[in-house]
Motif scaffolding. Structure first.
Motif, PDB file in Angstrom:
ATOM      1  N   ALA A   1       0.825  -1.212   0.000  1.00  0.00           N
ATOM      2  CA  ALA A   1       0.000   0.000   0.000  1.00  0.00           C
ATOM      3  C   ALA A   1       0.855   1.257   0.000  1.00  0.00           C
ATOM      4  CB  ALA A   1      -0.931   0.005   1.211  1.00  0.00           C
ATOM      5  N   GLU A   2       2.103   1.131   0.415  1.00  0.00           N
ATOM      6  CA  GLU A   2       2.982   2.298   0.504  1.00  0.00           C
ATOM      7  C   GLU A   2       3.674   2.636  -0.814  1.00  0.00           C
ATOM      8  OE1 GLU A   2       5.591   1.694   3.814  1.00  0.00           O
ATOM      9  OE2 GLU A   2       3.959   1.553   5.277  1.00  0.00           O
ATOM     10  N   LYS A   3       3.367   1.884  -1.875  1.00  0.00           N
ATOM     11  CA  LYS A   3       4.025   2.146  -3.166  1.00  0.00           C
ATOM     12  C   LYS A   3       3.506   3.392  -3.885  1.00  0.00           C
ATOM     13  CE  LYS A   3       6.845  -1.390  -3.068  1.00  0.00           C
ATOM     14  NZ  LYS A   3       8.306  -1.160  -2.944  1.00  0.00           N
ATOM     15  N   PRO A   4       2.185   3.573  -4.052  1.00  0.00           N
ATOM     16  CA  PRO A   4       1.712   4.738  -4.818  1.00  0.00           C
ATOM     17  C   PRO A   4       1.842   6.056  -4.069  1.00  0.00           C
ATOM     18  CG  PRO A   4       0.059   2.966  -4.773  1.00  0.00           C
ATOM     19  CD  PRO A   4       1.074   2.659  -3.727  1.00  0.00           C
ATOM     20  N   ILE A   5       2.089   7.103  -4.837  1.00  0.00           N
ATOM     21  CA  ILE A   5       2.013   8.479  -4.344  1.00  0.00           C
ATOM     22  C   ILE A   5       0.786   9.092  -5.021  1.00  0.00           C
ATOM     23  CG2 ILE A   5       3.159  10.730  -4.219  1.00  0.00           C
ATOM     24  CD1 ILE A   5       5.826   9.219  -4.655  1.00  0.00           C
ATOM     25  N   PHE A   6      -0.029   9.800  -4.262  1.00  0.00           N
ATOM     26  CA  PHE A   6      -1.253  10.362  -4.841  1.00  0.00           C
ATOM     27  C   PHE A   6      -1.617  11.638  -4.106  1.00  0.00           C
ATOM     28  CE2 PHE A   6      -2.019   7.009  -1.789  1.00  0.00           C
ATOM     29  CZ  PHE A   6      -2.967   7.518  -0.918  1.00  0.00           C
TER      30      PHE A   6
END
Length: 428
Positions: free
Chosen positions: A303-308
């Motif tokens: 879950a910590e992979k995307p930046i949004f």
């Protein structure tokens, strides 16, 4: 025999009482006065009912409240709206009238959403509508609001075209206090542009729904404005659980940065597929990654992979915390609180327009929204002329917060690129 009045259905009849031995003038006069008494009572009751009816004005929410993963967003928006309405009513109401919220669950289905819209306007006689939860549903019925001149203030759905007029220069009754796909994408592509040293090969991955395809359109157009080449484009179904084939093509094209436009669960399946082939490019995604369905499906580490981006982080201001204290226990997921803020502020902006227009008339309220004379203190920000004739978005890229999951929390994300971004970088 004495004469008495007895009710006979909806009239009064004069009948004889066989047990009476005499008749007096006073008895007859007393009996004859009863119909007038009833008439006065009925009239008074009618006036009281009419006064009660005129003392309140209805507004509606039309959106998914039960069916899709996005329903928790709609539920949160309604909680925020209810809080705002309670505050307005506690202060004496709006133009001396109490507001009443009428909700309709469209179960994420466009036909149902269209039906709800007609019912709210024609049967419930709402003065304004808020919502919907899903962008496609707004596109399905926005013509109804415009034809019937009923203001709509969206507070959940983010599709770019929702607030565009039906034709160039036409009066437009669609407003929004929420995220906007194009504003998000403008910020993400500005990040890519400034990160050119590391983002050398850019790809786009989108779901095949209207939401995904609308996002792809914005990605391609803004990439062109930023002079960014999209090296590869891949699509996937909203219910797909394995995207390794599409990711393998991205990997073969040496893509190091992927812009993803999809709902929460599909984004989770995408990062899980990345793990399967050990391919982890930089992932810049839609705000749907803030949904608890994404976190649950991806797991804590992935879950910590995307930046949004979103409108608020879990680091709340005092006024935001105050609302959270009121509605937090009713939220299905703490991460959906941002929509409660959207809901609250959307009602406050509507109230400001009604006060300025000094009427609930839809067209007058639209004109007031497009030219609010006095700043409105919201929970997300102070809205100083948020709308105009051609601009119906209250929140822009500059108002958004960069976010990344960190240890199960939605926390602000910062790096040198984010810190360097300025208004001029958000090209649209």
């Amino acid at each position: 025999m004495a004469a008495i009045w007895l009710p006979n259905k909806n009239t009064f009849s004069l009948v004889r009482n066989p047990n009476s031995k005499s008749s007096t003038t006073s008895q007859l006069e007393t009996a004859m006065s009863i119909p007038s008494f009833f008439k006065r009572a009925i009239l008074a009751a009618g006036l009281v009912a009419a006064a009660a009816a005129s003392a309140q004005v209805k507004v509606g929410y039309n959106g998914d409240l039960s069916a899709s993963p996005s329903a928790q967003s709609g539920q949160a928006a309604v909680l925020g709206m209810e809080a705002a309405i309670a505050d307005i009513n506690a202060g004496g109401g709006l133009l001396g009238k109490k507001l009443e919220l009428v909700t309709r669950d469209d179960t994420s289905a466009p036909p149902k959403s269209i039906q709800n819209m007609s019912e709210l306007i024609d049967s419930e006689k709402v003065a304004a509508v808020f919502g919907p939860t899903n962008s496609g549903n707004a596109m399905a019925w926005k013509h109804i609001a415009n034809q019937k001149k009923v203001p709509v203030i969206g507070n959940v759905s983010s599709g770019t075209d929702i607030t565009k007029p039906m034709s160039p220069g036409a009066d437009n009754f669609m407003f929004r206090v929420s995220m906007v796909d194009r504003e998000q994408i403008a910020a993400l592509m500005a990040y890519v542009k400034k990160n050119a040293e590391k983002s050398k090969v850019v790809g786009a991955m989108v779901e095949t729904t209207g939401y995904g395809q609308g996002g792809l359109k914005d990605i391609e157009e803004i990439a062109k404005l930023q002079d960014i080449k999209i090296a590869a484009i891949e699509k996937f179904g909203v219910g797909d659980t394995d995207m390794t084939s599409q990711l393998s093509k991205m990997k073969a094209a040496n893509v190091d940065t992927v812009v993803v436009w999809a709902q929460g669960t599909p984004i989770a399946q995408l990062v899980r597929s990345m793990e399967k082939i050990n391919y982890f490019p930089l992932v810049l995604s839609s705000w749907a990654a803030d949904n608890i369905t994404f976190y649950d499906a991806a797991g804590k580490t992935l879950a910590e992979k995307p930046i949004f981006m979103r409108t608020v982080s879990e680091s709340k201001t005092p006024v935001q915390q105050k609302l959270y204290d009121r509605v937090g226990s009713k939220l299905k997921a703490p991460g959906s609180f941002s929509f409660a803020l959207h809901g609250y502020d959307s009602v406050m902006l509507y109230a400001a327009a009604v006060k300025q227009a000094n009427t609930f008339d839809g067209n007058a309220v639209r004109l007031a929204l497009e030219d609010l004379k006095t700043p409105v203190q919201g929970l997300l920000k102070t809205y100083d002329k948020p709308f105009s004739k051609t601009k119906h978005e209250a929140l822009t890229a500059q108002d958004l917060v960069w976010i990344r999951w960190n240890d199960g929390k939605l926390l602000p994300y910062k790096d040198p690129i984010v810190s360097s971004l300025a208004t001029v970088d958000f090209k649209q």
